[in-house]
Design a protein around this motif. Structure first.
Motif, short mmCIF file in Angstrom:
data_model
loop_
_atom_site.label_atom_id
_atom_site.label_comp_id
_atom_site.label_asym_id
_atom_site.label_seq_id
_atom_site.Cartn_x
_atom_site.Cartn_y
_atom_site.Cartn_z
N ILE A 191 29.16 32.28 46.40
CA ILE A 191 29.47 31.73 45.08
C ILE A 191 28.23 31.07 44.48
O ILE A 191 27.90 31.29 43.31
CB ILE A 191 30.65 30.74 45.18
N MET B 177 38.28 45.82 46.33
CA MET B 177 37.22 44.81 46.23
C MET B 177 35.97 45.28 46.96
O MET B 177 36.06 45.86 48.03
CB MET B 177 37.72 43.51 46.84
N GLY B 178 34.82 45.03 46.34
CA GLY B 178 33.54 45.25 47.00
C GLY B 178 32.84 43.92 47.15
O GLY B 178 32.93 43.25 48.17
N ALA C 190 39.09 33.29 42.78
CA ALA C 190 38.06 33.98 43.54
C ALA C 190 38.38 33.88 45.02
O ALA C 190 39.18 33.04 45.39
CB ALA C 190 36.72 33.32 43.25
N ALA C 191 37.71 34.64 45.97
CA ALA C 191 36.77 35.72 45.73
C ALA C 191 37.50 36.94 45.16
O ALA C 191 37.05 37.57 44.21
CB ALA C 191 36.07 36.10 47.02
N ASP C 192 38.62 37.29 45.75
CA ASP C 192 39.47 38.32 45.15
C ASP C 192 40.93 37.86 45.29
O ASP C 192 41.85 38.62 45.06
CB ASP C 192 39.25 39.67 45.84
N PRO D 66 32.14 39.84 46.22
CA PRO D 66 33.05 38.73 45.97
C PRO D 66 33.12 38.31 44.50
O PRO D 66 32.11 38.29 43.81
CB PRO D 66 32.46 37.59 46.82
N ALA D 67 34.32 38.01 44.04
CA ALA D 67 34.58 37.34 42.77
C ALA D 67 34.29 38.17 41.53
O ALA D 67 34.34 37.67 40.41
CB ALA D 67 33.83 36.00 42.68
N ASP E 97 39.50 38.97 50.38
CA ASP E 97 38.07 38.98 50.63
C ASP E 97 37.67 40.16 51.49
O ASP E 97 38.50 40.75 52.19
CB ASP E 97 37.65 37.69 51.35
N PHE E 98 36.38 40.48 51.43
CA PHE E 98 35.83 41.59 52.18
C PHE E 98 34.41 41.24 52.63
O PHE E 98 33.62 40.74 51.82
CB PHE E 98 35.81 42.85 51.29
N PHE F 224 34.70 27.51 48.18
CA PHE F 224 34.33 27.46 46.75
C PHE F 224 35.10 26.29 46.13
O PHE F 224 36.29 26.11 46.39
CB PHE F 224 34.73 28.78 46.09
N THR G 208 30.15 50.05 50.58
CA THR G 208 31.48 49.93 51.17
C THR G 208 32.38 49.05 50.31
O THR G 208 31.90 48.17 49.60
CB THR G 208 31.37 49.39 52.62
N TRP G 209 33.65 49.36 50.32
CA TRP G 209 34.65 48.55 49.62
C TRP G 209 35.98 48.70 50.33
O TRP G 209 36.16 49.62 51.13
CB TRP G 209 34.74 48.93 48.14
N VAL G 210 36.88 47.79 50.05
CA VAL G 210 38.19 47.83 50.70
C VAL G 210 39.27 48.05 49.65
O VAL G 210 39.15 47.58 48.50
CB VAL G 210 38.44 46.53 51.51
N ILE H 48 44.38 41.67 48.28
CA ILE H 48 43.16 41.48 49.06
C ILE H 48 42.54 40.14 48.65
O ILE H 48 42.44 39.85 47.45
CB ILE H 48 42.16 42.62 48.80
#
Lengths: 187, 216
Positions: free
Chosen positions: A145, A48-49, B22-24, A51-52, B40-41, B160, B209-211, B38
């Motif tokens: 969001i 993930m980078g 969401a978010a992930d 959100p959503a 969230d980041f 959310f 950046t990302w996780v 995961i």
């Protein structure tokens, strides 16, 4: 239920006792990584980078594939799908010249999002969007969001589709901390 | 009103069962409801403005009861990727992996190889912190390089009205409610927070950046 309570109390007591003794451990030798097993190869499961992005823009059969495509190859593999799904969500983007408030048409907007990395400034304010700074990081309190809804549904000046462009949840359910580790304690 | 609540509750359950959140959180079938999902980041300037803090959360939508027994998985590596030259390929990684009640952090360091498969960079800068248990005061550590670390359960910082968003997508509603209802209210995540001096991740300019979660 009572048994569970007793077990939990026992666990708590042992956790607390361990905690007390672990303070003393600070003055002794802690195990170095060489005594622990860090061997082997770890294979990608999730990523993930921003959100959503996977949730909103990736079609249901492709979500695992998106998670196992490296960011430098995501645009070529997924931008077309992102654009089709954006136009499905917000049909105005299909009109020639239609743009979001960043001045991006559907191709430009999804071209940005399809490479799912978070851009972070090392030179100052870090926020997803604060009215001035755009995509310079992601802070805990950022209403990401609503920002994304505004960019999807809000049109060129954030005024289109007001019923769809704000979920009216504007803050977290617990206040964040000013200092490390910043996140609120667990419920 | 009561009936509406029950209906909403039922639809929230249906959403958790069939849709991706969401978010992930629960974003894809292979990772949904696993220790490698995961949620969230985040990456932001720290209280010390010379630092950047990274937050990587896994295992979302934990009730307080579920949180009491939640643990990090010793077979799951959480890897923060940092691209310093804007080619979307990681130049540096920060790896986090639990062993025996502690979270071990390695890096920031250049990985041996980029991409989908990683080995642990065990000779890189090391930061170790006791994993905070549910209900405990947060245990944090700062190593000699100025890296701060935390690992343990926290409130999910994400908010959310996902239930209403899903209702709109399903054609069951035409607008959000005002006020909305935070689907993530009262839920926890397993959180990894690491803060590093900017000088260790490029110094100035912009990073990407990302996780990733990676399983052995």
């Amino acid at each position: 239920m009572k048994t569970i309570k007793i077990v939990m109390t026992a666990l708590l007591v042992s956790a607390v006792s361990f905690n007390c003794s672990s303070d003393d451990d600070n003055f002794t030798t802690t195990p170095t990584p060489t005594t622990l097993d860090f061997s082997g190869t770890y294979n990608q499961a999730d990523q993930m980078g921003r959100p959503a992005v996977n949730t909103v823009f990736v079609s249901s059969g492709s979500k695992d594939g998106f998670n196992t495509t490296i960011p430098s190859e995501q645009n070529a593999a997924f931008q077309g799908m992102f654009q089709a799904n954006l136009m499905g969500l917000s049909p105005a983007f299909a009109n020639p010249g239609d743009m979001n408030a960043l001045g991006q048409d559907a191709a430009a907007f999804t071209g940005l999002l399809a490479t799912d990395v978070l851009n972070v400034s090392l030179d100052g304010t870090t926020t997803f969007y604060d009215g001035t700074n755009v995509l310079t990081g992601r802070a805990l309190a950022d209403d990401v969001i609503t920002v994304e809804l505004l960019l999807i549904f809000g049109g060129e000046d954030f005024t289109e589709n007001p019923a769809l462009s704000n979920d009216n949840v504007n803050a977290n359910d617990k206040p964040f901390l000013a200092s490390f580790p910043y996140l609120a304690s667990a419920w | 009103m009561k009936k509406m609540k029950i209906l909403l509750g039922a639809s929230a359950l249906a959403i958790a069962g069939f849709l991706m959140v969401a978010a992930d959180h629960i974003d894809a079938p292979d990772v949904a409801s696993t220790s490698s999902d995961i949620t969230d980041f985040y990456a932001f300037q720290g209280q010390n403005e010379n630092n950047i803090a990274f937050v990587a959360n896994v295992q979302g939508l934990l009730s307080p009861m579920a949180t009491t027994s939640a643990t990090f998985d010793e077979n799951v590596l959480v890897e923060i990727n940092i691209d310093t030259n804007n080619d979307n390929v990681e130049d540096l990684v920060i790896q986090a992996i639990p062993r025996n009640g502690k979270m071990y952090f390695f890096g920031p360091t250049a990985p041996t190889a980029t991409g989908l498969n990683s080995i642990i960079m065990k000779d890189a800068t090391q930061t170790v912190v006791d994993i905070t248990a549910y209900g405990e005061i947060a245990k944090v550590t700062t190593n000699s390089n100025g890296i701060k670390a935390f690992a343990g359960p926290r409130d999910d910082p994400f908010f959310f009205d996902f239930a209403q968003y899903s209702a709109i997508l399903a054609g069951d509603a035409t607008s959000f409610n005002n006020p909305g209802d935070d689907t993530f209210s009262g839920t926890n995540v397993m959180s990894i927070v690491v803060e590093v001096p900017k000088s260790m991740i490029g110094g100035s300019g912009t990073i990407n950046t990302w996780v990733e979660s990676k399983r052995k």
